[in-house]
Enzyme design. Structure first.
Site, PDB file in Angstrom:
ATOM      1  N   LYS A 135       0.935  -1.574   0.049  1.00 45.11           N
ATOM      2  CA  LYS A 135       0.092   0.035   0.026  1.00 45.11           C
ATOM      3  C   LYS A 135       0.816   1.204  -0.117  1.00 45.11           C
ATOM      4  O   LYS A 135       1.850   1.217   0.369  1.00 45.11           O
ATOM      5  CB  LYS A 135      -0.961   0.144   1.205  1.00 45.11           C
TER       6      LYS A 135
HETATM    7  C1  LIG Z   1      -5.165  -4.570   1.730  1.00 49.31           C
HETATM    8  C2  LIG Z   1      -6.652  -4.723   1.738  1.00 49.31           C
HETATM    9  C3  LIG Z   1      -7.257  -4.772   3.110  1.00 49.31           C
HETATM   10  C4  LIG Z   1      -6.628  -5.058   4.239  1.00 49.31           C
HETATM   11  O1  LIG Z   1      -5.639  -5.923   4.078  1.00 49.31           O
HETATM   12  P1  LIG Z   1      -4.787  -6.330   5.548  1.00 49.31           P
HETATM   13  O2  LIG Z   1      -3.760  -7.106   4.945  1.00 49.31           O
HETATM   14  O3  LIG Z   1      -5.824  -6.716   6.447  1.00 49.31           O
HETATM   15  O4  LIG Z   1      -4.206  -4.904   6.165  1.00 49.31           O
HETATM   16  C5  LIG Z   1      -8.680  -4.908   2.790  1.00 49.31           C
HETATM   17  N1  LIG Z   1      -9.465  -4.620   1.646  1.00 49.31           N
HETATM   18  C6  LIG Z   1      -8.782  -4.374   0.603  1.00 49.31           C
HETATM   19  C7  LIG Z   1      -9.675  -4.108  -0.539  1.00 49.31           C
HETATM   20  C8  LIG Z   1      -7.374  -4.644   0.534  1.00 49.31           C
HETATM   21  O5  LIG Z   1      -6.811  -4.362  -0.710  1.00 49.31           O
END
Ligand SMILES: *Cc1c(COP(=O)(O)O)cnc(C)c1O
Length: 379
Positions: free
Chosen positions: A190
Site C-alpha cells: 500500500k
Molecule cells: C489490503 C486490503 C485490505 C486489508 O488488508 P490487511 O492485510 O488486512 O491490512 C482490505 N481490503 C482491501 C480491498 C485491501 O486491498
C-alpha cells in the site's frame, strides 16, 4: 540519503515500499525509548492521519481487515445482519464481515470501472440488510453519491473499505471520510506502508471510543472506559509501526503523483491495443490513488491469462490476479448470498495487475509492456 526500495536490479516487483534515513531513525528512536506500545507515536500518527483524511480522529489497528471488522462491531453489526459488499475485491473485505459475525451479501461491480454497482446494491437490500461496505478498488473512488443516498433511504450504515485508496478523492473529499467509518491499510504493497497495520477513520466520538475499546480487549486506557457488550480484540498498532507510518505519511503526496505519472506511462504505451482493456478514465472531480496497474485481457485471451502471468514472473516481473472473485475462493464458494455476478466473473477470468510503485522507472514500465505484448503474441 536517497529513497530506497527493496528491489533487485533485474526484478520489477508488483509493488514495493520505499524508505530512507528518516524511517531508519524513527524506528531506532522507538527502539531506544524502550516504549514499544502505547507511547507517543500512536496518538501522533492517528492525529496526523485524521488530519490528512479530514476526519476528527483515527484509530490505528494491526491490520486493515481488523479495522473493517472493528468498524462493523462498533456499529453493532453482527449475527443476523447482512452487509452488502462487492464480490470483486480482496478477500479481506469479506473476511472482516465474517469476523464480525455478520453475513456478507456479494453483489456485482460496474463493467466500466469495476467498483460496486449501485443498482446491484439496491437489488440486494432486504429486511436484514444493515450496512453497505463499498470498496474503493485499485484506489479508484467508488460511486459514493448513489451509495450514500441508498444508505440514507434504507437507514444503512456505510463502512468504506479504503484500504487500497489512501489519498484518493471523491468529488474533492478524501475517501475514508465519507461513510460512518472508513478503513485504510498499511501492508507493504500500500502507498503508506508500515509492514502490517490499518486504521479506522470517523467523526462520531462515541463510535470512535468504541473502536478504541474494541482494538484493546474492550478497554480504552485513555478514558479508562470498558465495553459492556463485546469482549474486544488484541489488535493494537505498535509504536514502531506508528513511528514508521508518520514518516510514510509525509511521502504520500509525492508517492501519489509518481503513481499517477506511471499509470499515464502505461496508458500511453498500451492504449489502442485491442487485446487489452485498460483502466477506465477517472470520473470528473475524482482522483485515483493508483494501486498496481490493473488491466483486463480481451475475452478471447482469457484462457491464456494465467500463462501470461507465469511468463512475466519467469522474467522477474511481478504480476498477479487482482482479484479472484471472493465467491470462487475455496472457503467462500456457496457460502454467501450472492446476486448476479456476471461482470465479476468476467473480470475475474481476464484481469491481471501490473507493477506500479514510486521507485519504478519509465524504462521499467516500457519493459513490462514490451514483455506483456510479446507474451500475448506467442502461443
Ligand atoms: C489490503 C486490503 C485490505 C486489508 O488488508 P490487511 O492485510 O488486512 O491490512 C482490505 N481490503 C482491501 C480491498 C485491501 O486491498
Amino acid at each position: 540519503m536517497a529513497v530506497r526500495a527493496s528491489i533487485m536490479a533485474s526484478e520489477i516487483p508488483l509493488a514495493s515500499p520505499e524508505w530512507a534515513l528518516e524511517e531508519e531513525q524513527a524506528l531506532l528512536a522507538v527502539l531506544r525509548s524502550g516504549r514499544w506500545s502505547f507511547g507517543e507515536q500512536l496518538p501522533a500518527f492517528e492525529g496526523e492521519l485524521a488530519a490528512l483524511i479530514g476526519t476528527t480522529a483515527a484509530v490505528a489497528t494491526n491490520s486493515g481487515t481488523m479495522a473493517l471488522q472493528i468498524a462493523l462491531e462498533a456499529l453493532g453489526i453482527g449475527a443476523g445482519a447482512e452487509v452488502i459488499t462487492p464480490a470483486y475485491t480482496f478477500v479481506g473485505s469479506v473476511n472482516a464481515i465474517l469476523g464480525a459475525g455478520a453475513s456478507p451479501v456479494l453483489v456485482d461491480v460496474d463493467a466500466t470501472d469495476l467498483n460496486i454497482s449501485p443498482a446491484a446494491i439496491e437489488a440486494a437490500i432486504g429486511p436484514r440488510t444493515r450496512a453497505i461496505l463499498p470498496v474503493h478498488l485499485f484506489g479508484r473512488p467508488a460511486p459514493m453519491a448513489p451509495i450514500l443516498e441508498l444508505a440514507q433511504r434504507h437507514q444503512l450504515a456505510v463502512i468504506e473499505d479504503a484500504c487500497e485508496a489512501i489519498g484518493a478523492r471523491w468529488q474533492g473529499r478524501a475517501v475514508g471520510s465519507l461513510g460512518d467509518l472508513g478503513a485504510v491499510a498499511f501492508y507493504p504493497n500500500k502507498p503508506v506502508a508500515t509492514g502490517e497495520g490499518g486504521a479506522l477513520l470517523g467523526n462520531d466520538p462515541e463510535l470512535l471510543l468504541r473502536c478504541r475499546q474494541l482494538r484493546n480487549q474492550g478497554f480504552d486506557p485513555d478514558s479508562g472506559s470498558r465495553l459492556q457488550d463485546l469482549p474486544g480484540h488484541s489488535a493494537r498498532l505498535s509504536e514502531f509501526h506508528a513511528a514508521l507510518g508518520r514518516v510514510q505519511l509525509l511521502r504520500l503526496q509525492a508517492s501519489l503523483l509518481r503513481r499517477r505519472a506511471l499509470a499515464e506511462a502505461y496508458r500511453q504505451r498500451l492504449a489502442g491495443d485491442e487485446r487489452l482493456q485498460l483502466p477506465a478514465p477517472v470520473a470528473a472531480g475524482d482522483e485515483i490513488a493508483w494501486f498496481t496497474y490493473p488491466i483486463r485481457l480481451q475475452r478471447a485471451l482469457a484462457p491464456r491469462r494465467d500463462a501470461v502471468i507465469a511468463g512475466l514472473r519467469a522474467l522477474g516481473i511481478g504480476c498477479n490476479v487482482y482479484f479472484p472473485p471472493v465467491h470462487q475462493l475455496p472457503f467462500h464458494r456457496d457460502r454467501h448470498r450472492c446476486l448476479d455476478l456476471a461482470v465479476t466473473e468476467d473480470a475475474g477470468s481476464r484481469c491481471l495487475a501490473l507493477p506500479l510503485f514510486p521507485a519504478m522507472s519509465e524504462e521499467q514500465v516500457n519493459r513490462v509492456c514490451a514483455e506483456l505484448l510479446r507474451l500475448l503474441k506467442g502461443r
